[in-house]
Design an enzyme around this catalytic site. Structure first.
Site: not given
Ligand code: CAA
Length: 283
Positions: A119, A190, A140, A152
């Site tokens: 990342s 990031n 990424h 990415e």
């Molecule tokens: N693994 C797999 N699937 C997951 C999951 C996980 N950890 N968490 C949630 N899901 C799935 C759920 O199963 C659900 O799928 P279905 O529709 O099939 O049931 C779907 O995602 C939606 O989940 P929820 O309804 O429980 O909750 P939500 O609508 O609030 O979504 C979220 C959860 C997808 C995490 C959403 O809040 C989101 O998009 N958050 C932002 C995430 C983000 O920004 N990620 C990037 C982080 S930065 C990074 O990763 C890179 C880095 O370099 C740091």
């Protein structure tokens, strides 16, 4: 029809997500981790997520079983076999990554790609440690990997056009949307995300608002799916701190200085969801 295969090194949050995505797209996936418990936990998590997809009638039980069968746990790196794509997804530590990449490079087939899911560590730096820097690239993924569309695609100084083209094709093949950028501290994701998270931690430290209020303001006011503090907990506070340190050191600007509260939380081992306690509790 030839069988497609790939290998993932690291069965943590990102590695297991990457393994699931490729297996769902028909790849035979060889997943390596030196910690047997990590492989066990990855296999269980993937099984749970596939069962959930069956319950939601997105896939059939047979498809779920076939996907799970395509994921092969490999405790010894030298046993992963030879593949046209190997993705490294281990802890953000350059020495550890370089050691594993060097050990994995003989397992990449001729013309194949060695990729890192880092990342924030320089792709050019990692590429310089392997024999074919032109076949090395940043791939990424984003957490949760099965849900997030973006890959990415990070081009190091020596990455060839052909490697970029093939990586984009592979990401599209597994249902992701690749977006290309050049190797620079924090890439794009990031460099933009972490200052926002850091600022939210400063606001909390200064008592501008409670954590819940900071997150609610960003969710409702900016339409973010989750607030920056909840997102930091999802990413891991140690990972956020590491990335901010890279930005601060490599871009040399005070605006990337990690918030002391973030440092304190990492020292206290409040790392977010993975330790069940970060800005929130996850009991
Ligand atoms: N693994 C797999 N699937 C997951 C999951 C996980 N950890 N968490 C949630 N899901 C799935 C759920 O199963 C659900 O799928 P279905 O529709 O099939 O049931 C779907 O995602 C939606 O989940 P929820 O309804 O429980 O909750 P939500 O609508 O609030 O979504 C979220 C959860 C997808 C995490 C959403 O809040 C989101 O998009 N958050 C932002 C995430 C983000 O920004 N990620 C990037 C982080 S930065 C990074 O990763 C890179 C880095 O370099 C740091």
């Amino acid at each position: 029809m030839t069988t497609k295969s790939m290998a993932v090194i690291g069965a943590g949050t990102m590695g297991r997500g990457i393994a699931q995505v490729f297996a769902q797209s028909g790849y035979e996936v060889y997943m390596h981790d030196t910690v047997p418990a990590a492989i066990e936990s990855a296999t269980k998590t993937i099984g749970k997520l596939l069962n959930r997809a069956v319950e939601k009638e997105r896939i059939t039980a047979d498809e779920a079983a076939a996907t799970q069968k395509r994921i092969h746990a490999v405790p010894t790196l030298s046993d992963i076999g030879r593949h046209s794509l190997i993705v490294e997804a281990v802890i953000e530590n350059p020495e550890i990554k370089i050691g594993l990449l060097q050990a994995a490079q003989p397992m990449v087939t001729d013309g194949g790609i060695l990729a890192s899911n880092t990342s924030s560590i320089s792709i050019t730096q990692l590429a310089a440690a392997v024999e074919r820097p032109d076949r090395f690239i940043g791939m990424h993924f984003f957490n949760p990997v099965p849900v997030m569309k973006l890959v990415e695609v990070v081009r190091g100084l020596q990455t060839s056009d052909e490697t970029v083209k093939q990586t984009i094709e592979i990401a599209e093949e597994v249902g992701k949307t690749p977006v290309e950028c050049n190797d620079h501290p924090g890439f794009i994701s990031n460099r933009v995300l972490m200052p926002m998270i850091n600022e939210a931690v400063f606001a909390l430290q200064e008592g501008v608002a409670e954590a819940e209020a900071i997150d609610e303001i960003m969710k409702l006011g900016m339409n973010h799916p989750m607030g920056p503090l909840a997102l930091a907990d999802l990413i891991g506070l140690d990972v956020c701190l590491f990335i901010l340190e890279v930005l601060h050191r490599d871009l040399g600007e005070d605006r990337y200085r990690p918030c002391p509260l973030l440092r304190k939380m990492v020292m206290a081992k409040r790392l977010g969801r993975k330790s069940k306690h970060g800005f929130y509790r996850y009991d």
